[in-house]
Design a protein around this motif. Structure first.
Motif, PDB file in Angstrom:
ATOM      1  N   ALA A   1     -17.167   0.718   1.253  1.00  0.00           N
ATOM      2  CA  ALA A   1     -16.992   2.041   1.844  1.00  0.00           C
ATOM      3  C   ALA A   1     -15.564   2.196   2.340  1.00  0.00           C
ATOM      4  O   ALA A   1     -14.906   1.211   2.684  1.00  0.00           O
ATOM      5  CB  ALA A   1     -17.959   2.234   3.006  1.00  0.00           C
ATOM      6  N   CYS A   2     -15.128   3.442   2.370  1.00  0.00           N
ATOM      7  CA  CYS A   2     -13.788   3.738   2.876  1.00  0.00           C
ATOM      8  C   CYS A   2     -13.891   4.144   4.337  1.00  0.00           C
ATOM      9  O   CYS A   2     -14.779   4.902   4.718  1.00  0.00           O
ATOM     10  CB  CYS A   2     -13.142   4.864   2.074  1.00  0.00           C
ATOM     11  N   VAL A   3     -12.943   3.665   5.129  1.00  0.00           N
ATOM     12  CA  VAL A   3     -12.940   3.989   6.555  1.00  0.00           C
ATOM     13  C   VAL A   3     -12.768   5.493   6.770  1.00  0.00           C
ATOM     14  O   VAL A   3     -13.193   6.038   7.786  1.00  0.00           O
ATOM     15  CB  VAL A   3     -11.827   3.189   7.282  1.00  0.00           C
ATOM     16  N   SER A   4     -12.160   6.170   5.791  1.00  0.00           N
ATOM     17  CA  SER A   4     -11.956   7.606   5.991  1.00  0.00           C
ATOM     18  C   SER A   4     -13.133   8.435   5.489  1.00  0.00           C
ATOM     19  O   SER A   4     -13.056   9.665   5.465  1.00  0.00           O
ATOM     20  CB  SER A   4     -10.642   8.080   5.375  1.00  0.00           C
TER      21      SER A   4
ATOM     22  N   GLY B   1     -12.750  -0.912   3.119  1.00  0.00           N
ATOM     23  CA  GLY B   1     -11.801  -1.236   2.054  1.00  0.00           C
ATOM     24  C   GLY B   1     -10.384  -1.464   2.540  1.00  0.00           C
ATOM     25  O   GLY B   1      -9.686  -2.330   2.025  1.00  0.00           O
ATOM     26  N   TYR B   2      -9.964  -0.707   3.565  1.00  0.00           N
ATOM     27  CA  TYR B   2      -8.544  -0.774   3.968  1.00  0.00           C
ATOM     28  C   TYR B   2      -8.196  -2.109   4.610  1.00  0.00           C
ATOM     29  O   TYR B   2      -7.016  -2.417   4.743  1.00  0.00           O
ATOM     30  CB  TYR B   2      -8.190   0.393   4.900  1.00  0.00           C
ATOM     31  N   VAL B   3      -9.194  -2.903   5.019  1.00  0.00           N
ATOM     32  CA  VAL B   3      -8.902  -4.224   5.589  1.00  0.00           C
ATOM     33  C   VAL B   3      -9.409  -5.356   4.702  1.00  0.00           C
ATOM     34  O   VAL B   3      -9.520  -6.498   5.159  1.00  0.00           O
ATOM     35  CB  VAL B   3      -9.492  -4.376   7.009  1.00  0.00           C
TER      36      VAL B   3
ATOM     37  N   ARG C   1     -12.435   6.480  -5.787  1.00  0.00           N
ATOM     38  CA  ARG C   1     -11.201   5.726  -5.901  1.00  0.00           C
ATOM     39  C   ARG C   1     -10.274   6.111  -4.759  1.00  0.00           C
ATOM     40  O   ARG C   1      -9.998   7.292  -4.538  1.00  0.00           O
ATOM     41  CB  ARG C   1     -10.491   6.023  -7.218  1.00  0.00           C
ATOM     42  N   ILE C   2      -9.818   5.116  -4.045  1.00  0.00           N
ATOM     43  CA  ILE C   2      -8.910   5.338  -2.927  1.00  0.00           C
ATOM     44  C   ILE C   2      -7.792   4.313  -2.983  1.00  0.00           C
ATOM     45  O   ILE C   2      -8.040   3.104  -3.003  1.00  0.00           O
ATOM     46  CB  ILE C   2      -9.652   5.173  -1.578  1.00  0.00           C
ATOM     47  N   ASP C   3      -6.544   4.781  -3.019  1.00  0.00           N
ATOM     48  CA  ASP C   3      -5.399   3.888  -2.857  1.00  0.00           C
ATOM     49  C   ASP C   3      -4.152   4.726  -2.666  1.00  0.00           C
ATOM     50  O   ASP C   3      -4.188   5.942  -2.828  1.00  0.00           O
ATOM     51  CB  ASP C   3      -5.253   2.942  -4.060  1.00  0.00           C
TER      52      ASP C   3
ATOM     53  N   LEU D   1      -4.493  11.868   2.075  1.00  0.00           N
ATOM     54  CA  LEU D   1      -3.636  10.695   2.032  1.00  0.00           C
ATOM     55  C   LEU D   1      -4.256   9.590   1.186  1.00  0.00           C
ATOM     56  O   LEU D   1      -3.615   8.962   0.372  1.00  0.00           O
ATOM     57  CB  LEU D   1      -3.495  10.213   3.474  1.00  0.00           C
ATOM     58  N   PHE D   2      -5.567   9.397   1.401  1.00  0.00           N
ATOM     59  CA  PHE D   2      -6.259   8.322   0.687  1.00  0.00           C
ATOM     60  C   PHE D   2      -6.713   8.794  -0.692  1.00  0.00           C
ATOM     61  O   PHE D   2      -7.122   8.004  -1.504  1.00  0.00           O
ATOM     62  CB  PHE D   2      -7.525   7.913   1.475  1.00  0.00           C
ATOM     63  N   GLY D   3      -6.686  10.074  -0.917  1.00  0.00           N
ATOM     64  CA  GLY D   3      -7.360  10.636  -2.086  1.00  0.00           C
ATOM     65  C   GLY D   3      -6.604  10.477  -3.384  1.00  0.00           C
ATOM     66  O   GLY D   3      -5.513   9.952  -3.421  1.00  0.00           O
TER      67      GLY D   3
END
Ligand code: MTE
Ligand code: MO
Length: 581
Positions: A348-351, A436-438, A301-303, A78-80
């Protein structure tokens, strides 16, 4: 399309089953061409009318958003990023299959295929309308695409009907003899004479123009040939619309290239507050260890953006809205004129799984968000800043994290360059200590000062915690798990992070024995990760090596294993090391 495949079908008109099947193949091709032209023209219209949302990106985005949270692998997907190509290819295949079906259905029954395309249009419309970045402009786009697809399909199927009708007439009374195997041109005239021509009063398909003498002209050798040619011409025209539309749509992509060009010419100002020097010894120089500063091209990269938002810096504006004394609108030149701060910060990414690589450290150049917010004047009661990106994605950060002394930055530069397009060009947020997500909104366009009680960010209703402070964690980079090493003193090393608290110590244990303290390289700051290493005397055999970090407050990282959802993975990174004699 190889037209010669048709000829034997026409020629062997006495064998209806393969002929029927081939006709349906042509109908399927008509469906694919018509829908392809519709989709491409829709994308083209989107490029003109609503660049940030097209039917294809909207449907893809809706698929991304609909993937249920909590499933570990699904979340990474999903994040990838690599998965986006897979998603687009998958969508292409599904669309092509349904388009082929629409063609066959329309051939079998008038309007049945058109109904399928209408559903395409409605799905596209629904997806477009539910995208955050949608404007009213986007509404006609899927409808236009669907209407064109329907018109083209009807046209092609009518032509196909005319052709098959003509071919049917020609074989109405085939002689009971061996069938000629060659192309229809090679047919003996006698056979054509035997078939009733259109002029002799055979049944006319509805809407068919009366076939002129030319239709059965001797120079054609077949009454079906002109009809066949007309069908193939129509199919070619439709395919050409798809191809030319595709080329034009990719020219619109030139917009992306233009912004990339502006980016490469952009000269960022130097920092008023430069990054503290990287302390000597911060880089341990152990082969295989992650570099202390992650190069941009290697940065994860995550979005959720299926298409990287293309934001022209000359058009970029940041609005500060909500619970503020003064709303603010900031443009790019004004931002560049501010005294900028440069800092190394590890995000960092939460996932990120325990031991995962969704983490990176860069030198970010930006204006402290606290200064911007001080100008706006947050009102009492506000406790959250909802940052929004050009594509509508949102993050909810505690107001405090953006107003306290930490270096929360409105970032324009990454490792000495303007932000890469996929990392948020021209402006993004970076906040030390928050996943990153927040916090790390790329392509940021709005900061709304609000309250957690009143506003909800993108990931919150999707199974992720409202707040996401980064958890203390550590990773073994060498030896790589499953790799074998030689007996003796085995070099083990990696990175550890506890952003904004700082790493106090890192320990390693073998086969669940006693923890041994590793050598900790000096950190650039408490906001960055640091490297660690230890030499372990190991004889031949297989070992389980684990690492744990403790922050500067003395709190060790959580031992119990937990998956990334809802607020970050925990547990010790564990690798199996094979030691050979
Ligand atoms: N506009 C936008 N910004 C976003 C995201 C997103 O989906 N859209 N994802 C966030 C997440 S989950 C992370 S981990 C970071 C990753 O930043 P990077 O891609 O520059 O490494 O960006 C954040 N910023
Ligand atoms: Mo993330």
């Amino acid at each position: 399309m190889n037209t010669s495949r048709v000829a034997p079908d026409v020629a062997a008109g006495g064998t209806p089953r393969p002929a029927k099947r081939r006709t349906e193949l042509w109908a399927a091709a008509a469906g694919v061409a018509a829908v392809g032209a519709g989709v491409v023209v829709g994308e083209l219209a989107a490029g003109l009318l609503s660049p940030s949302v097209s039917p294809v990106t909207a449907v893809g985005g809706a698929v991304i958003d609909a993937v249920p949270p909590g499933v570990k692998d699904g979340v990474i997907a999903l994040f990838g990023t690599a998965d986006k190509l897979a998603l687009l290819s998958g969508m292409g295949l599904v669309i092509a299959a349904l388009a082929a079906l629409a063609g066959v259905l329309e051939w079998r029954r008038r309007f049945a295929g058109l109904a399928v395309i209408a559903v395409f249009g409605l799905v596209g419309l629904a997806a477009v309308l539910t995208r955050a970045e949608a404007t009213a402009n986007a509404v006609p786009v899927p409808l236009l695409g669907a209407a064109l697809g329907m018109a083209l399909l009807r046209w092609l199927i009518r032509r196909l009907g005319e052709w098959r009708e003509a071919a049917g007439l020609q074989v109405a009374g085939p002689p009971a003899g061996p069938q000629p195997a060659g192309p229809d041109d090679a047919r003996p005239q006698a056979i054509w004479r035997a078939a009733p021509g259109p002029e002799t009063g055979g049944p006319q398909p509805a809407g068919q123009k009366p076939a002129g003498p030319h239709a059965a002209g001797p120079e054609d050798g077949s009454p079906a040939r002109p009809a066949r040619r007309r069908f193939l011409q129509s199919l070619t025209v439709t395919t050409a619309i798809a191809a030319v539309g595709g080329a034009l749509a990719s020219t619109l992509r030139g917009a992306a290239d233009a912004v990339a060009g502006l980016r490469s010419k952009l000269l960022l100002p130097g920092p008023a507050s430069p990054a503290p020097a990287v302390p000597a010894g911060a880089e341990l120089g152990l082969a295989g260890l992650s570099p202390l500063v992650t190069p941009n091209r290697d940065f994860y990269r995550i979005d959720t953006a299926l298409r990287v938002p293309i934001v022209d810096p000359r058009d970029w504006k940041l609005k500060v809205t909500g619970l503020v004394d003064r709303e603010i609108e900031l443009d790019f030149d004004t931002l560049l004129a501010k005294p900028l701060t440069e800092r190394h910060i590890t995000i960092a990414c939460v996932s990120n799984e325990v031991g995962g690589d969704l983490i990176g450290n860069a030198r970010w150049l930006g204006w402290p968000v606290r200064e911007l917010l001080a100008q706006a004047g947050p009102k009492p009661g506000a406790d959250m800043v909802l940052s929004r990106s050009a594509d509508g994605w949102t993050a909810g950060s505690p107001l405090e994290a953006l107003t306290d002394t930490r270096d929360a930055l409105l970032v324009v530069g990454m490792n000495g360059e303007p932000l890469p397009l996929e990392h948020g060009f021209p402006v993004r947020l970076i906040v030390p200590g928050l996943y990153g997500y927040v916090s790390a909104t790329k392509w940021v366009t709005e900061l709304k000062v609000t309250r957690f009680a009143d506003d909800v960010a993108y990931w919150t209703p999707r199974g992720w915690s409202e707040r996401g402070p980064i958890k203390t964690s550590s990773r073994i980079d060498v030896p790589r798990g499953g790799r074998s090493v030689s007996a003796g003193t085995v070099a083990v090393g990696g990175v550890a992070w506890a952003q904004h608290r700082g790493i106090g110590k890192v320990e390693v244990r073998v086969n669940r024995g006693d923890w041994k303290q590793a050598e900790l390289a000096p950190a650039i700051s408490t906001d960055t990760w640091c490297q660690w290493k230890i030499g372990l005397p190991l004889g031949p055999g297989q070992y389980e090596v684990q690492v744990r970090a403790t922050d500067l407050d003395g709190d060790p990282q959580v031992e119990d294993s937990a998956p990334p959802a809802p607020n970050g993975a925990t547990g010790y990174h564990t690798v199996t090391v094979d030691v050979k004699s």
